[in-house]
Motif scaffolding. Sequence first.
Motif, PDB file in Angstrom:
ATOM      1  N   LEU A  28      43.509  37.465  46.101  1.00  7.70           N
ATOM      2  CA  LEU A  28      43.437  37.728  44.654  1.00  7.70           C
ATOM      3  C   LEU A  28      41.996  37.644  44.169  1.00  7.70           C
ATOM      4  N   ASN A  29      41.057  37.871  45.078  1.00  3.51           N
ATOM      5  CA  ASN A  29      39.643  37.707  44.774  1.00  3.51           C
ATOM      6  C   ASN A  29      39.096  38.811  43.876  1.00  3.51           C
ATOM      7  N   ASP A  30      38.026  38.495  43.176  1.00  4.50           N
ATOM      8  CA  ASP A  30      37.256  39.466  42.397  1.00  4.50           C
ATOM      9  C   ASP A  30      38.084  40.181  41.342  1.00  4.50           C
ATOM     10  N   ASN A  31      38.986  39.466  40.701  1.00  2.00           N
ATOM     11  CA  ASN A  31      39.646  40.021  39.529  1.00  2.00           C
ATOM     12  C   ASN A  31      38.863  39.689  38.265  1.00  2.00           C
ATOM     13  N   TYR A  32      38.090  38.619  38.324  1.00  2.00           N
ATOM     14  CA  TYR A  32      37.180  38.201  37.250  1.00  2.00           C
ATOM     15  C   TYR A  32      37.897  37.705  35.996  1.00  2.00           C
ATOM     16  N   ASN A  33      39.212  37.941  35.890  1.00  8.39           N
ATOM     17  CA  ASN A  33      39.918  37.575  34.664  1.00  8.39           C
ATOM     18  C   ASN A  33      40.993  36.512  34.873  1.00  8.39           C
ATOM     19  N   ILE A  34      41.311  36.158  36.112  1.00  3.50           N
ATOM     20  CA  ILE A  34      42.364  35.173  36.330  1.00  3.50           C
ATOM     21  C   ILE A  34      41.870  33.811  35.850  1.00  3.50           C
ATOM     22  N   THR A  35      42.508  33.304  34.812  1.00  8.40           N
ATOM     23  CA  THR A  35      42.120  32.011  34.257  1.00  8.40           C
ATOM     24  C   THR A  35      43.105  30.917  34.642  1.00  8.40           C
ATOM     25  N   ARG A  36      44.285  31.299  35.112  1.00 10.46           N
ATOM     26  CA  ARG A  36      45.259  30.272  35.480  1.00 10.46           C
ATOM     27  C   ARG A  36      46.040  30.700  36.733  1.00 10.46           C
ATOM     28  N   PHE A  37      46.372  29.689  37.478  1.00  7.37           N
ATOM     29  CA  PHE A  37      47.144  29.882  38.699  1.00  7.37           C
ATOM     30  C   PHE A  37      48.086  28.690  38.806  1.00  7.37           C
ATOM     31  N   ASP A  38      48.737  28.393  37.675  1.00  6.13           N
ATOM     32  CA  ASP A  38      49.418  27.111  37.583  1.00  6.13           C
ATOM     33  C   ASP A  38      50.873  27.218  37.155  1.00  6.13           C
ATOM     34  N   GLN A  39      51.469  28.397  37.262  1.00  3.06           N
ATOM     35  CA  GLN A  39      52.883  28.477  36.949  1.00  3.06           C
ATOM     36  C   GLN A  39      53.662  27.576  37.894  1.00  3.06           C
ATOM     37  N   PHE A  40      54.672  26.966  37.390  1.00  2.38           N
ATOM     38  CA  PHE A  40      55.406  25.988  38.191  1.00  2.38           C
ATOM     39  C   PHE A  40      56.151  26.674  39.323  1.00  2.38           C
ATOM     40  N   SER A  41      55.974  26.157  40.529  1.00  3.84           N
ATOM     41  CA  SER A  41      56.674  26.684  41.699  1.00  3.84           C
ATOM     42  C   SER A  41      56.849  25.554  42.692  1.00  3.84           C
ATOM     43  N   THR A  42      58.051  25.419  43.203  1.00  3.99           N
ATOM     44  CA  THR A  42      58.342  24.394  44.201  1.00  3.99           C
ATOM     45  C   THR A  42      58.826  25.013  45.504  1.00  3.99           C
ATOM     46  N   THR A  43      58.634  26.333  45.634  1.00  5.43           N
ATOM     47  CA  THR A  43      59.036  27.006  46.860  1.00  5.43           C
ATOM     48  C   THR A  43      58.051  26.674  47.977  1.00  5.43           C
ATOM     49  N   VAL A  44      58.542  26.169  49.074  1.00  2.89           N
ATOM     50  CA  VAL A  44      57.688  25.839  50.209  1.00  2.89           C
ATOM     51  C   VAL A  44      57.379  27.117  50.984  1.00  2.89           C
ATOM     52  N   MET A  45      56.086  27.435  51.106  1.00  4.10           N
ATOM     53  CA  MET A  45      55.631  28.625  51.813  1.00  4.10           C
ATOM     54  C   MET A  45      55.087  28.188  53.171  1.00  4.10           C
ATOM     55  N   LEU A  46      55.959  28.123  54.156  1.00  4.95           N
ATOM     56  CA  LEU A  46      55.590  27.579  55.453  1.00  4.95           C
ATOM     57  C   LEU A  46      54.608  28.452  56.211  1.00  4.95           C
ATOM     58  N   LEU A  51      41.029  33.150  45.986  1.00  5.36           N
ATOM     59  CA  LEU A  51      40.943  33.299  44.533  1.00  5.36           C
ATOM     60  C   LEU A  51      39.490  33.312  44.069  1.00  5.36           C
ATOM     61  N   SER A  52      38.595  33.694  44.943  1.00  2.00           N
ATOM     62  CA  SER A  52      37.179  33.692  44.598  1.00  2.00           C
ATOM     63  C   SER A  52      36.862  34.733  43.534  1.00  2.00           C
ATOM     64  N   SER A  53      35.788  34.479  42.785  1.00  2.00           N
ATOM     65  CA  SER A  53      35.294  35.392  41.749  1.00  2.00           C
ATOM     66  C   SER A  53      36.356  35.695  40.702  1.00  2.00           C
ATOM     67  N   ASN A  54      36.837  34.634  40.064  1.00  2.00           N
ATOM     68  CA  ASN A  54      37.715  34.758  38.916  1.00  2.00           C
ATOM     69  C   ASN A  54      37.203  33.839  37.812  1.00  2.00           C
ATOM     70  N   LYS A  55      38.077  33.430  36.905  1.00  3.20           N
ATOM     71  CA  LYS A  55      37.666  32.558  35.806  1.00  3.20           C
ATOM     72  C   LYS A  55      38.510  31.287  35.765  1.00  3.20           C
ATOM     73  N   LEU A  56      38.909  30.809  36.934  1.00  2.00           N
ATOM     74  CA  LEU A  56      39.707  29.595  36.998  1.00  2.00           C
ATOM     75  C   LEU A  56      38.912  28.400  36.489  1.00  2.00           C
ATOM     76  N   VAL A  57      39.472  27.687  35.533  1.00  2.00           N
ATOM     77  CA  VAL A  57      38.831  26.461  35.066  1.00  2.00           C
ATOM     78  C   VAL A  57      39.490  25.233  35.694  1.00  2.00           C
ATOM     79  N   HIS A  58      40.678  25.393  36.213  1.00  2.00           N
ATOM     80  CA  HIS A  58      41.288  24.346  37.019  1.00  2.00           C
ATOM     81  C   HIS A  58      42.267  24.971  38.008  1.00  2.00           C
TER      82      HIS A  58
END
Length: 534
Positions: free
Chosen positions: A222-240, A247-254
């Motif tokens: 999901l790199n270089d979208n420059y606009n992603i500010t959040r990646f925190d929607q609730f999810s409890t699905t285990v991705m084995l 997520l490089s080159s976005n606007k994530l603040v946390h």
Amino acid sequence: MLTSRFCLPLLILLQSPYLYSHQHSVNLTLEDFGFQSLNISKATFRSVDKIQVLEFSNVNIYIIENGSLCSAAPEKIIFRDSGFSKLNKSHFGGCPSLTTLVFDHSGMTIGDETFSVLFSLKYLHFVEQYMDKVSKNFLKNLTSLENLSFSSCYLHVIEADAFDDLRSLKHLSLSENMLLKFDGLLTPNLNQLTTLSIGLDYLESFPLEDLQHVPNLEKLWLNDNYNITRFDQFSTTVMLKLRLINLSSNKLVHFPWNYLQYVPNLEELMLDYNGLKTAFGGLLTVEMRKLRKLHLEQNYLDDFSWSDLELMPNLEELILSSNKISWNRSVKSIIGRSTKLRKLYLNDNKLKHFPSDILQDMPYLEKLHLENNEISTVFDLPANLQALQELHLNHNNLTDFQRMANLDNLRKLDLSYNNLIDFHWSVLYYMTNLKSLILSNNKIQNILGEPRRDNIKKLKKLYLNNNELKHFPWNSLQYMPGLEELYLANNKIKIVSVEFLALSRLQKLDLKHNNLDDFKYNVSGSMPNLHVLI
């Protein structure tokens, strides 16, 4: 079977309804040699039993007879820089042999359900194909498709259910488009998907909860979208099976560090070039045993919780470059157990002290980057850095550099752009494998002491340019039989002594901008490979 590749000008195709020479199996490229239109019919390929690759390159197709594209049972069809008014499924007809279809800057319009008769298609690629949207019927019936990419296609919208028939899809790339959202497009029918790439788009968020529908996903780009500010929607699905998140080159603040408990086999996490102010923050509560690479370059971190590395015992590469990290000897500086870290990048921060405390828990460290900081002294180097091969301390405030033991494997030492006034050969006494020593752009006036006979015999490159040397200890060269490059430009050296002639491997001697009285040596015969700059 006879296999050949040949290229036909349109003149031949216009003169004859079919290919003249009979071939059992060919790769056929139809190119434009000045003609503007081409008619394709079943008769065009009458004398060819089978075409492996059929490529239309830089042609304007005027007419395509129904069923003609598959009349010679091609395995792969490429439309490259070629135009046609509107392609539809009747132009293909039944085509059980076709597995790959590529549209590379083709400029043609493609109708809905065009590919619905291509039941064996495995690879479908669009490159610089203006499309605007993917409708829900555009990919209908492509149940065998494994690899789908839309690259630089100006896509704005993908309709709901557009991917519903892609039950065999493994790789989906939507990079370099104009997508604003991706919600609801990951459905249970995509449960074979292993790679999803939506880089260089305009996403503002990503539906993390939708990953539950793609349990076999291994790589998420999901790199270089420059606009992603959040990646925190609730999810409890285990991705084995998820091994990479970029997520490089976005606007994530946390970043939701507690989400990592649901990706226990993650190997690479790329969060560089964002707006993160903290890392972990006590939210990492499970051991990430598979994590190998963690990239946090170019954020706003002013501290780093080193103790959290205990939960990443197999981490090999940690990049913290270009943050605001300053050094303080606090509990956060203590790791407490040995790590397997091999590469540590702390360059371009605000370090004032050499980080000895954390290094004592890094016995496997091979590369240490501390350049572009504010370090003024180096002391208390841990005794367990025997694996270190590169030490970068350039662009700091060093005025002295003390002898360091246990650096037998060091290959490169960069101390350039500091404030060193003197340099003592004893610094190198325990660096018996050193190949490159960079001391340029300091204020060095004196080189003191004498090298040990065997400690720098492997040195190949010595940089002392841009200093204040009036004398160079030419007799020291006898201890550097493997020296290939010697840089002494921009000093105040007056005399070049004969000792350099003993360096049989010397290829470059840079003496520009010194105060040389004379250079009286003719090296063209005895040292034909030597290039001297005066």
